[in-house]
Design an enzyme around this catalytic site. Sequence first.
Site, PDB file in Angstrom:
ATOM      1  N   ASP A  93       0.789   5.975   6.449  1.00 37.88           N
ATOM      2  CA  ASP A  93       2.216   6.280   6.300  1.00 37.88           C
ATOM      3  C   ASP A  93       2.655   7.332   7.323  1.00 37.88           C
ATOM      4  OD1 ASP A  93       2.459   4.471   4.300  1.00 37.88           O
ATOM      5  OD2 ASP A  93       2.144   5.912   2.690  1.00 37.88           O
TER       6      ASP A  93
ATOM      7  N   CYS B 138      -1.409  12.730   0.346  1.00 41.70           N
ATOM      8  CA  CYS B 138      -0.002  12.475   0.654  1.00 41.70           C
ATOM      9  C   CYS B 138       0.733  13.773   0.996  1.00 41.70           C
ATOM     10  CB  CYS B 138       0.700  11.815  -0.528  1.00 41.70           C
ATOM     11  SG  CYS B 138      -0.220  10.432  -1.193  1.00 41.70           S
TER      12      CYS B 138
ATOM     13  N   CYS C   6       4.803   7.273   0.335  1.00 39.52           N
ATOM     14  CA  CYS C   6       4.908   6.913  -1.079  1.00 39.52           C
ATOM     15  C   CYS C   6       5.725   7.961  -1.842  1.00 39.52           C
ATOM     16  CB  CYS C   6       3.508   6.836  -1.663  1.00 39.52           C
ATOM     17  SG  CYS C   6       2.736   8.452  -1.688  1.00 39.52           S
TER      18      CYS C   6
ATOM     19  N   CYS D  53      -3.679   6.582   4.687  1.00 41.41           N
ATOM     20  CA  CYS D  53      -2.911   5.414   4.241  1.00 41.41           C
ATOM     21  C   CYS D  53      -2.055   4.800   5.349  1.00 41.41           C
ATOM     22  CB  CYS D  53      -2.004   5.804   3.076  1.00 41.41           C
ATOM     23  SG  CYS D  53      -0.822   7.070   3.552  1.00 41.41           S
TER      24      CYS D  53
END
Length: 124
Positions: A35, A102, A58, A33
């Site tokens: 991030d 994540c 996130c 992603c």
Amino acid sequence: MYSEKVMDHFAHPRNVGEIPDADGVGQVGNPTCGDIMRIYLRVKDDRIEDIKFKTFGCGAAIATSSMLTELVKGKTLDEALAVSNRTVAEALGGLPPVKMHCSNLAADALHAAIMDYRGKQVSK
Ligand code: FES
């Protein structure tokens, strides 16, 4: 979709911030992603005395980092290295499969911070 523990750690994340003059710092980006996560360590007698994190990730990244910091505080560096993203996800009561990537951020940044610390010890 998220467990109560995930929601709790997302709403009230533990150990957020920076450690000035940290003994080890690890930063990783998530290839899935984009991030970013940074983890700061204070190490004493081969144990994690303090740990803080900052993320541009996130909610799942925030919750897993928060849980990770609680899991490894006070542990030896080798014990902390054995903590994987799955360990953290299990401690949170599970994550939706689409959000498992994540949880890599926290574990990978922790491992990078430990390597950073160990690298500094060798070059001392
Ligand atoms: Fe990027 Fe979760 S979507 S860390």
